[in-house]
Design an enzyme around this catalytic site. Structure first.
Site, short mmCIF file in Angstrom:
data_model
loop_
_atom_site.label_atom_id
_atom_site.label_comp_id
_atom_site.label_asym_id
_atom_site.label_seq_id
_atom_site.Cartn_x
_atom_site.Cartn_y
_atom_site.Cartn_z
N CYS A 151 0.93 -1.36 -0.08
CA CYS A 151 0.04 0.11 0.09
C CYS A 151 0.84 1.69 0.17
O CYS A 151 1.12 1.74 -0.76
CB CYS A 151 -0.65 -0.03 1.38
SG CYS A 151 -2.26 1.12 0.63
N HIS A 154 -4.08 -4.93 0.70
CA HIS A 154 -2.99 -5.57 2.26
C HIS A 154 -3.26 -7.16 1.84
O HIS A 154 -3.64 -7.98 1.79
CB HIS A 154 -4.50 -4.92 2.48
CG HIS A 154 -3.61 -3.43 3.12
ND1 HIS A 154 -2.32 -2.65 3.73
CD2 HIS A 154 -3.96 -2.15 3.12
CE1 HIS A 154 -2.18 -1.75 3.56
NE2 HIS A 154 -3.76 -1.09 3.63
N GLU A 169 -0.98 -9.00 3.19
CA GLU A 169 -1.52 -9.83 4.55
C GLU A 169 -2.83 -10.23 4.60
O GLU A 169 -2.86 -10.70 6.18
CB GLU A 169 -1.28 -8.73 5.89
CG GLU A 169 -1.39 -7.43 6.27
CD GLU A 169 -1.38 -6.21 5.09
OE1 GLU A 169 -0.77 -6.63 3.66
OE2 GLU A 169 -1.17 -4.81 5.30
N1 GLN Z 1 -2.40 6.69 3.01
C1 GLN Z 1 -1.82 5.82 1.69
C2 GLN Z 1 -3.62 5.85 1.16
O1 GLN Z 1 -4.31 6.39 1.74
C3 GLN Z 1 -1.85 4.38 1.94
C4 GLN Z 1 -2.68 3.81 2.76
C5 GLN Z 1 -2.54 2.74 3.02
O2 GLN Z 1 -1.47 2.48 3.50
N2 GLN Z 1 -2.95 1.50 3.66
O3 GLN Z 1 -3.80 6.08 0.02
#
Ligand code: GLN
Length: 533
Positions: free
Chosen positions: A376, A505, A507
């Site tokens: 992410c 994600h 994970e």
């Molecule tokens: N801050 C970034 C976004 O909102 C990544 C979010 C995250 O890593 N969960 O796109």
């Protein structure tokens, strides 16, 4: 007390009942007023776990998914805020038909309703309900009231399990049952009698103490379950079964004994965990690291578990290290210390603190051929680093950090922009499962062995398609694209042994016996890198 292991105990009870052939689900009831966990800082709350249907939940839902190998949904999670919100909405819709809506019974009734819906939706024969918080506090009292009412309505179908800590004070050297006796009485004053007590302690429970608990807490002697500290949480179900807990629970629920106990694959797993001698050393570069060890592990629990699952798959032990990205901002030359790691991972994150340090770290691993996995924000940072330092896009950035950047390689769409402008923060990110089409002959294709995969999201910002071409010309590959909205999901680098960034994600989908494919391949590449070093 808190952190006693209720989540793992609940998940483990689910696991052993599953082992007897029952279909099981689990529900977490959290006392806080937040409607979901999404608006809380990870240092306040620990990880925000995301379900397929895009609910931002407590990390215990992650434990349930990992132990039960299930995919749960928003029905498996509730908070005080969520319960009140729906009662108030119903009241506004005249669903109570002119009645006076009261805290009791309407709130507990709503809670019971939700529990029943979770059981139905998950087609569960047995539902484990974990009430968050501790006995004797004010905040979870309505969940306990719901539990009491449920038992009253269905006396044979509901049992209560108290998870309690039995301290061994160092000056005394023996296990003390009094706090548990008090907890049990506290529960009694909420109208609930424990049927079982899970006795968390440093050591195993002995017979004299079992007898004391039986007398003073009003349970059967063999219903005090020993739950000593373990080196891996995946051992807990096996320990429970050493005490024949599934037999005892099924008997208390007056259910047929089901299949013979089957925990063979977990036994094998625990053996591997305990007997792997070689290690793989992974560095996690992020922020939130200056708050002490306890919150740290909680903030990234799914990432750590996924790395462990992958390491065990390769018969290795995981040696994980926390690296505060702000250190690289204070002193740029310290980034060299990353050379000692077999692989580097940058997890998700928000805001501008520590961002430049992450970018420095990524530059170093890119230039030194160290396996890299970005999750992410870790993918977004990798893109920014590449844009700045390889594609010469000066001051490239994400709009989240620099709204005036000349090159918003990470950008925001209209809907998300207006969410922020209107302060609609809760539950409004791109959340939950989206499809991702994998480019053949890529690192991701090797990992997944599938053309279309599904992964969970939690972010507001996206890769800016305007920059696809120029970054591609410089050697970045876009190997995962969401076929439904043409958004970039995966970036990879050519000329590097293993460099993958994912907008999602992964994970959240790893399981102890089935590591998530990208984690599995990242750790494989890290082991390879270690051997070459
Ligand atoms: N801050 C970034 C976004 O909102 C990544 C979010 C995250 O890593 N969960 O796109």
């Amino acid at each position: 007390m808190s952190s006693v292991g209720k989540g793992v105990a609940s998940a483990s009870i689910g696991k052993i009942l599953q082992g007897r052939g029952y279909s099981v689900t689990a529900v977490k009831a959290d006392p806080y007023v937040n409607v979901d966990a999404g608006t809380m800082n990870p240092t306040e709350h620990g990880e925000v776990f995301v379900t397929n249907d895009g609910d931002e939940t407590d990390q215990d839902i992650g434990n349930y998914e990992r132990f039960l190998d299930a995919e749960l949904s928003s029905t498996n999670y509730m908070t005080t805020g969520r319960v009140y919100l729906s009662v108030i909405e119903k009241e506004r819709n005249l669903d109570y038909r002119g009645k006076c809506v009261e805290v009791v019974p309407h709130i507990p009734e709503e809670i019971i309703d939700r529990i029943k819906k979770a059981a139905e939706k998950n087609k569960a024969e047995i539902t484990i309900i974990e009430v968050g918080g501790t006995i004797g506090e004010y905040q979870n009292i309505l969940f306990l009231e719901a539990a009491r009412m449920m038992k009253l309505e269905n006396p044979g179908d509901v049992i209560f399990v108290l998870v309690s800590y039995l301290p061994i004070p160092s000056k005394v050297g023996e296990m003390k049952t009094k706090p548990t006796q008090h907890a049990s009485r506290g529960l009694n004053s909420a109208g609930i009698q424990a049927d079982f007590i899970i006795c968390r302690s440093e050591k195993t429970l002995d017979t004299p103490r079992r007898e004391r608990l039986a007398i003073f807490c009003g349970i059967q002697k063999d219903h005090a379950v020993s739950a000593p500290d373990v080196s891996t949480i995946y051992e807990v179900p096996l320990n429970f079964e050493k005490e024949h807990l599934s037999d005892k629970i099924l008997k208390s629920l007056r259910l047929p004994m089901g299949k013979k106990r089957n925990m063979e694959d977990w036994k094998k797993l625990v053996n591997t965990i305990k007997n792997s001698r070689q290690t793989v050393k992974i560095g996690i570069v992020g922020k939130y690291f200056r708050t002490g060890k306890f919150t740290l592990i909680d903030s990234y629990i799914s990432v750590i578990e996924s790395l462990k699952h992958a390491a065990w798959y390769h018969k290795h032990k995981l040696d994980v290290h926390w690296i505060d990205s702000q250190d690289f901002e204070d002193n740029a030359s310290t980034v060299k210390k990353l050379a000692q790691y077999d692989g580097i991972l940058v997890p998700g994150g928000f805001g501008s603190r520590g961002v430049e340090g992450k970018i420095r770290a990524i530059k170093f691993v890119r230039e030194h051929g160290i396996p890299y996995f970005g999750l992410c924000y870790g993918m977004q940072m990798a893109t920014i680093e590449f844009a700045r330092n390889v594609a010469n896009l000066k001051n490239a950035n994400t709009l989240e950090v620099d709204p005036k950047t000349p090159h918003d390689v990470i950008t925001i769409n209209k809907t998300q922009r207006s969410n922020i402008e209107m302060k609609k923060y809760g539950g409004s990110m791109r959340l939950g499962a989206y499809r991702c089409k994998i480019t053949p002959k890529s690192l991701s294709a090797v990992a997944y062995q599938e053309k279309i995969v599904s992964e969970r999201h939690r972010h507001r910002y996206e890769f800016n398609n305007k920059y696809r071409k120029i970054l591609e010309q410089h050697g970045m590959r876009f190997t995962g694209i969401c076929p439904d909205n043409d958004l970039v999901e995966i970036v990879e680098l050519t000329n590097h042994p293993w460099f993958v960034g994912v907008q999602f994600h992964p994970e959240f989908k790893s399981r102890p016996l089935r590591p998530q494919p990208l984690f599995r391949e990242f750790v494989r590449a890290s082991i390879r890198h270690k051997r070459k070093k």
